[in-house]
Write a protein that holds these residues in place. Structure first.
Motif, PDB file in Angstrom:
ATOM      1  N   THR A  41      41.387  42.109  29.208  1.00  8.29           N
ATOM      2  CA  THR A  41      39.970  42.337  28.916  1.00  8.29           C
ATOM      3  C   THR A  41      39.203  42.681  30.189  1.00  8.29           C
ATOM      4  O   THR A  41      38.343  43.574  30.206  1.00  8.29           O
ATOM      5  CB  THR A  41      39.352  41.079  28.270  1.00  8.29           C
ATOM      6  OG1 THR A  41      40.094  40.746  27.094  1.00  8.29           O
ATOM      7  CG2 THR A  41      37.898  41.316  27.903  1.00  8.29           C
ATOM      8  N   LYS A  44      39.720  46.283  31.264  1.00  7.98           N
ATOM      9  CA  LYS A  44      38.949  47.237  30.458  1.00  7.98           C
ATOM     10  C   LYS A  44      37.516  47.365  30.966  1.00  7.98           C
ATOM     11  O   LYS A  44      36.928  48.444  30.954  1.00  7.98           O
ATOM     12  CB  LYS A  44      38.949  46.803  28.989  1.00  7.98           C
ATOM     13  CG  LYS A  44      40.303  46.935  28.297  1.00  7.98           C
ATOM     14  CD  LYS A  44      40.212  46.441  26.858  1.00  7.98           C
ATOM     15  CE  LYS A  44      41.590  46.499  26.177  1.00  7.98           C
ATOM     16  NZ  LYS A  44      41.526  45.950  24.792  1.00  7.98           N
ATOM     17  N   HIS A  45      36.954  46.239  31.407  1.00  4.74           N
ATOM     18  CA  HIS A  45      35.558  46.254  31.833  1.00  4.74           C
ATOM     19  C   HIS A  45      35.388  46.717  33.275  1.00  4.74           C
ATOM     20  O   HIS A  45      34.396  47.387  33.602  1.00  4.74           O
ATOM     21  CB  HIS A  45      34.946  44.854  31.670  1.00  4.74           C
ATOM     22  CG  HIS A  45      34.624  44.490  30.262  1.00  4.74           C
ATOM     23  ND1 HIS A  45      35.565  43.994  29.378  1.00  4.74           N
ATOM     24  CD2 HIS A  45      33.455  44.561  29.557  1.00  4.74           C
ATOM     25  CE1 HIS A  45      34.998  43.773  28.200  1.00  4.74           C
ATOM     26  NE2 HIS A  45      33.721  44.104  28.284  1.00  4.74           N
ATOM     27  N   GLY A 167      32.894  36.521  26.307  1.00  5.84           N
ATOM     28  CA  GLY A 167      32.925  37.478  27.409  1.00  5.84           C
ATOM     29  C   GLY A 167      33.792  36.959  28.546  1.00  5.84           C
ATOM     30  O   GLY A 167      33.849  35.744  28.788  1.00  5.84           O
ATOM     31  N   TRP A 168      34.449  37.869  29.279  1.00  6.80           N
ATOM     32  CA  TRP A 168      35.437  37.431  30.254  1.00  6.80           C
ATOM     33  C   TRP A 168      34.842  36.605  31.400  1.00  6.80           C
ATOM     34  O   TRP A 168      35.521  35.744  31.968  1.00  6.80           O
ATOM     35  CB  TRP A 168      36.192  38.635  30.821  1.00  6.80           C
ATOM     36  CG  TRP A 168      35.370  39.571  31.663  1.00  6.80           C
ATOM     37  CD1 TRP A 168      34.745  40.703  31.252  1.00  6.80           C
ATOM     38  CD2 TRP A 168      35.083  39.442  33.060  1.00  6.80           C
ATOM     39  NE1 TRP A 168      34.079  41.299  32.297  1.00  6.80           N
ATOM     40  CE2 TRP A 168      34.285  40.544  33.435  1.00  6.80           C
ATOM     41  CE3 TRP A 168      35.439  38.512  34.035  1.00  6.80           C
ATOM     42  CZ2 TRP A 168      33.818  40.731  34.734  1.00  6.80           C
ATOM     43  CZ3 TRP A 168      34.973  38.692  35.334  1.00  6.80           C
ATOM     44  CH2 TRP A 168      34.180  39.795  35.674  1.00  6.80           C
TER      45      TRP A 168
END
Length: 473
Positions: A41, A44-45, A167-168
């Motif tokens: 994740t 990706k961000h 959220g990470w």
């Protein structure tokens, strides 16, 4: 410190200090697994796939290198201040990681986190040695190791849920509601005496040791046979030799070499190094076998190690309680032998191995692994006087940490080489099965060396026989 808190009126403080230490251990144990789960994740961000491994590498470099340094500082200036410093650094790094806007920032902030993490485990176990008498120390060492193992199990599930629903960034922010109360409890409950702040710091030893270990770890992480790798290994060897020379001359050596003349510490560190090399090798490659040879789903493979870790919890607790009754060797030898049997069984798996068989092999391996860490660590810290207990405990933790790192690196290189050599085979599952068999068997070789070292530890005990007789009377 034991004299400061042995008064019955101080027992509530001991409980608060123990709770603080347990909370710190939860942070140390859950961090790596929770971050591993969330990394897809994060990538990706932040868009930094090429830097993926450095999120873990920088943390490992910082935490492993500082373990012995923190141990010595705890002996020089007190356990409380060093523990609070490490925990505070870890939380500052956590907050910064949660706000990271790029992979480069995340890597730098993970380094800060790692600088703090180096203090959490060794200083926690050192304080346990100060807080509790030998008769109950083993039980609490087992408890602490069990908490560490359980937290490691929960990491992947917690990391997945937080990344998906919050959220990470919250995989780092979640450390705050655990870490801040831990700091408060330690700071409020324990006003340590000033008797520690009287000695000098061996800065030359700190610098040469750090350069040697960082060079070694970088060479292992980068792998291969390029000139850079050769240069890093050479630099590591050079500064290690310089470090040893400095330690023979230093007034207050960072790592007193006379520790290695103590039989239980010398052979305990050898056992810790090689058992970690075999242990982490097994843990790292079991999910690969499950997914790519047996064909289980990625989700199932992510939880495949739970039976092993639950088995670890069982014998960690039992081993901690046995330490007050029998010698360290009497616990370590059968434990190491059971782990060797488990690795031997893992080394005989094929493409036809069932999930039930794998679970059984992992349970056997885990039952052998459980008692090893608390017993080896307790043996080291109990073999010395309180004034050098911090450095003795941290040296044991360091050898286990570096052993695991080298073990995974060596076995990973073996995997790559064997897969390339077997590339002409038509059935990739069969090739991978044979390669992983050889990896588990090399891990078995490491454990056999550790087993021999355990035999050579002598008959040292946590509670001398004379003390037990006196208690019975």
């Amino acid at each position: 410190m034991s004299n400061e808190l042995n008064d019955p009126n101080q027992q509530p403080k001991v409980k608060f200090i123990t709770i603080s230490l347990l909370m710190g251990l939860i942070l140390a144990s859950i961090d790596q697994t929770i971050v591993s789960t969330a990394m897809p994740t994060i990538i990706k961000h932040l868009d930094g796939l090429s830097l993926y491994s450095w999120v873990f590498t920088i943390y490992m470099l910082a935490s492993t290198t500082t373990i012995p340094v923190y141990g010595k500082l705890a002996d020089l200036f007190g356990r409380r201040n060093v523990y609070l410093t490490g925990l505070s650094l870890f939380l500052i790094g956590s907050v910064l990681c949660g706000f990271a806007g790029s992979m480069t920032q995340l890597i730098v902030f993970r380094g800060i986190q790692g600088l703090g993490a180096g203090a959490l485990m060794p200083i926690a176990f050192t304080i346990v040695g100060d807080l509790y008498p030998p008769e109950s120390r083993g039980k609490f060492m087992g408890l602490f190791s069990a908490v560490f193992s359980i937290s490691s199990i929960l990491g992947p599930a917690v990391g997945g849920m937080i990344s998906e629903y919050l959220g990470w960034g919250w995989i780092f922010f979640i450390n705050l509601p655990i870490g801040i109360p831990a700091i408060y409890l330690m700071a409020a409950a324990w006003k340590e005496s000033k008797r520690y702040a009287r000695r000098s710091i061996d800065w030359a030893g700190v610098v040469t040791f750090s350069i040697s270990i960082v060079s070694l770890l970088l060479a292992l992480v980068l792998s291969g046979d390029s000139p850079t790798i050769i240069a890093l290994f050479s630099l590591s060897a050079l500064f290690l030799a310089l470090f040893i020379w400095i330690e023979t001359k230093a007034k207050e050596p960072m790592l007193p070499l006379h520790l290695f003349k103590i039989r239980v510490i010398a052979f305990g560190n050898i056992a810790g190094f090689f058992m970690s090399a075999g242990m982490f090798g097994a843990i790292a490659f079991i999910p690969l076998f499950a997914q790519d040879v047996m064909g289980v789903s990625p989700t199932y493979a992510g939880y495949i190690l739970i039976p092993l870790m639950l088995s670890v919890v069982v014998t960690t607790t039992i081993g901690g309680r046995l330490m007050s009754k029998i010698s360290y060797r009497a616990i370590l030898v059968p434990s190491m032998a059971l782990m060797a049997i488990g690795l031997g069984l893992l080394g005989g798996m094929t493409v036809d191995t069932t999930s039930l068989q794998l679970v059984l092999y992992m349970i056997i391996t885990g039952l052998g692994m459980g008692a090893l860490y608390p017993v080896v660590g307790t043996a080291a810290q109990s073999a010395v006087e309180p004034g050098i207990r911090g450095v003795a405990t941290s040296s044991s933790q360091f050898f286990r940490s570096i052993g695991g790192t080298i073990g995974v690196s060596v076995l990973g290189s073996l995997l790559t080489q064997r897969m390339v050599a077997g590339g002409s085979e038509t059935d990739s599952r069969v090739v991978l099965s044979h390669v992983l068999n050889s990896i588990f068997l090399v891990g078995l070789g490491f454990v056999i060396i550790a087993l021999i070292a355990c035999f050579l530890m002598g008959n040292a005990r946590l509670v001398p026989k004379a003390s037990k007789v006196k208690q019975g009377a």
